[in-house]
Write a protein that holds these residues in place. Structure first.
Motif, short mmCIF file in Angstrom:
data_model
loop_
_atom_site.label_atom_id
_atom_site.label_comp_id
_atom_site.label_asym_id
_atom_site.label_seq_id
_atom_site.Cartn_x
_atom_site.Cartn_y
_atom_site.Cartn_z
N ARG A 31 -23.14 41.48 18.19
CA ARG A 31 -23.74 42.52 17.37
C ARG A 31 -23.60 42.26 15.88
NH1 ARG A 31 -21.93 48.12 19.41
NH2 ARG A 31 -23.05 47.28 21.20
N ARG A 32 -22.48 41.65 15.49
CA ARG A 32 -22.27 41.42 14.05
C ARG A 32 -23.25 40.41 13.47
NH1 ARG A 32 -18.35 39.50 17.17
NH2 ARG A 32 -17.66 37.32 17.11
N TYR A 33 -23.91 39.60 14.35
CA TYR A 33 -24.90 38.63 13.88
C TYR A 33 -26.33 39.06 14.23
CZ TYR A 33 -20.63 35.83 14.21
OH TYR A 33 -19.34 35.38 14.12
N ARG A 34 -26.43 40.06 15.10
CA ARG A 34 -27.73 40.41 15.68
C ARG A 34 -28.67 41.04 14.68
NH1 ARG A 34 -26.91 44.37 20.34
NH2 ARG A 34 -25.41 42.75 20.90
N GLY A 35 -28.14 41.93 13.85
CA GLY A 35 -28.98 42.62 12.89
C GLY A 35 -30.06 43.41 13.60
N ALA A 36 -31.28 43.31 13.09
CA ALA A 36 -32.40 44.06 13.65
C ALA A 36 -33.35 43.15 14.42
CB ALA A 36 -33.15 44.77 12.54
N LEU A 37 -32.80 42.12 15.08
CA LEU A 37 -33.64 41.19 15.83
C LEU A 37 -34.37 41.91 16.96
CD1 LEU A 37 -31.40 38.00 16.13
CD2 LEU A 37 -33.42 38.31 14.71
N LEU A 38 -35.69 41.83 16.94
CA LEU A 38 -36.53 42.40 17.99
C LEU A 38 -37.45 41.31 18.52
CD1 LEU A 38 -37.47 45.79 16.26
CD2 LEU A 38 -35.74 45.42 18.02
N SER A 39 -37.90 41.48 19.77
CA SER A 39 -38.65 40.40 20.39
C SER A 39 -39.97 40.09 19.70
CB SER A 39 -38.90 40.74 21.86
OG SER A 39 -39.65 41.93 22.00
N SER A 40 -40.75 41.11 19.34
CA SER A 40 -42.08 40.85 18.76
C SER A 40 -42.02 40.09 17.45
CB SER A 40 -42.85 42.16 18.59
OG SER A 40 -43.17 42.71 19.85
N PRO A 41 -41.23 40.55 16.46
CA PRO A 41 -41.15 39.75 15.22
C PRO A 41 -40.52 38.38 15.44
CG PRO A 41 -39.64 41.63 15.15
CD PRO A 41 -40.52 41.83 16.33
N TRP A 42 -39.55 38.28 16.36
CA TRP A 42 -38.93 36.98 16.62
C TRP A 42 -39.94 36.01 17.19
CZ3 TRP A 42 -38.12 33.42 20.39
CH2 TRP A 42 -37.11 32.46 20.16
N LEU A 43 -40.74 36.47 18.13
CA LEU A 43 -41.78 35.62 18.72
C LEU A 43 -42.77 35.15 17.68
CD1 LEU A 43 -42.32 37.72 21.95
CD2 LEU A 43 -41.70 35.30 21.94
N LYS A 44 -43.11 36.02 16.74
CA LYS A 44 -44.07 35.67 15.70
C LYS A 44 -43.48 34.66 14.72
CE LYS A 44 -47.09 37.65 12.16
NZ LYS A 44 -47.60 38.92 11.55
N VAL A 45 -42.27 34.94 14.24
CA VAL A 45 -41.63 34.06 13.26
C VAL A 45 -41.39 32.67 13.84
CG1 VAL A 45 -39.48 33.66 11.99
CG2 VAL A 45 -40.58 35.91 11.93
N ASN A 46 -41.09 32.61 15.12
CA ASN A 46 -40.77 31.32 15.75
C ASN A 46 -41.96 30.69 16.47
OD1 ASN A 46 -37.62 30.86 15.59
ND2 ASN A 46 -37.95 33.07 15.90
N SER A 47 -43.15 31.25 16.24
CA SER A 47 -44.41 30.66 16.75
C SER A 47 -44.47 30.60 18.27
CB SER A 47 -44.61 29.25 16.17
OG SER A 47 -44.63 29.29 14.76
N PHE A 48 -44.06 31.70 18.92
CA PHE A 48 -44.16 31.77 20.37
C PHE A 48 -45.09 32.90 20.82
CE2 PHE A 48 -39.88 29.74 20.02
CZ PHE A 48 -40.20 28.55 20.67
N GLU A 49 -45.87 33.44 19.91
CA GLU A 49 -46.76 34.55 20.27
C GLU A 49 -47.77 34.14 21.34
OE1 GLU A 49 -47.57 37.74 16.87
OE2 GLU A 49 -48.10 35.71 16.22
N ASP A 50 -48.14 32.87 21.35
CA ASP A 50 -49.16 32.41 22.31
C ASP A 50 -48.68 32.43 23.75
OD1 ASP A 50 -47.41 30.32 21.37
OD2 ASP A 50 -48.63 28.91 22.54
N ILE A 51 -47.37 32.46 23.96
CA ILE A 51 -46.84 32.45 25.33
C ILE A 51 -46.10 33.75 25.66
CG2 ILE A 51 -46.63 29.93 25.38
CD1 ILE A 51 -43.61 30.29 24.92
#
Length: 236
Positions: free
Chosen positions: A103-123
């Motif tokens: 939790r101390r490293y997690r912050g506000a990580l959510l799946s949708s923005p993470w997928l977009k930032v890391n270029s996995f939206e296509d899958i």
């Protein structure tokens, strides 16, 4: 640096892990070969701090102790341990894995923005079983590195998903050689790629020749620590 000496895990009849020694440094990929899947997975569990060896010792950056090793490492795609469920969507997999980051490293990580930032939206809406081997490995290693404190990446048998090393070797080499985030990367494999000229270790390399590899046949391994229990503890 990862330093493992004479690691040995007892099995019910045969050793779950024959005595094995290895070392792996930041900035390099080390391939560990072993014919048996149970041997490869046991080694991956021990050197990532998910299970205690019955004999031998392992350290990370000169510090012994399973907790220190566990916090510095990520275990990727171990069969029967943390490989993605076949009928799980990529989006749900990302949600589950991000929730396991402390939790101390997690912050506000959510799946949708993470997928977009890391270029996995296509899958994002595919089932994990639909992913090509190379794309699967890209996703799983990216999730493993979402924890900024991961310095050791242990990938279990990436070659089981494809007959060609091109689906996994370039990705692991890229991660190991990333100057911006130097990692020690260890991958267990059934057979070494013919083109590979880097560091190589064979499971069972520390068993003296001419001696039986298991003197305590019939002894079960009680040194293991469950993956789920460790994940719950670290996520607190």
């Amino acid at each position: 640096m990862l330093l493992a000496q004479q690691l040995h895990v007892h099995g019910r009849r045969d050793p779950l892990l024959p005595a094995t020694s290895l070392q792996a440094s930041r900035g390099e990929l080390t391939l560990v070969s072993g014919e048996r899947q149970d041997h490869r997975t046991a080694l991956a569990l021990v050197i990532s701090g998910r299970m205690k060896a019955c004999k031998g010792c392992v350290s990370w950056d000169g510090r012994r102790g399973i907790r220190q090793l566990r916090m510095a490492s990520a275990l990727v795609d171990a069969p029967g341990v943390n490989e993605p469920e076949r009928h799980l969507s990529v989006r749900d997999l990302v949600t589950e894995d991000l929730a396991l980051i402390p939790r101390r490293y997690r912050g506000a990580l959510l799946s949708s923005p993470w997928l977009k930032v890391n270029s996995f939206e296509d899958i994002a809406d595919l089932w994990t079983e639909q992913l090509a081997p190379s794309r699967r490995l890209e996703l799983l290693t990216a999730l493993a590195l979402a924890n900024p404190h991961t310095d050791l990446l242990v990938v279990d048998s990436p070659d089981r998903h494809s007959a060609g090393s091109g689906s996994w070797l370039p990705r692991l080499q890229e991660l190991a050689s990333d100057a911006g985030r130097p990692l020690a990367v260890v991958a267990t494999v059934a057979a070494l790629p013919s083109s590979w000229s880097g560091p190589v270790v064979a499971i069972g390399n520390a068993v003296p020749r001419g001696l039986p590899p298991e003197s305590e046949a019939g002894t079960e391994n009680h040194g293991g620590t469950s993956e789920a229990a460790l994940e719950r503890e670290d996520a607190k």
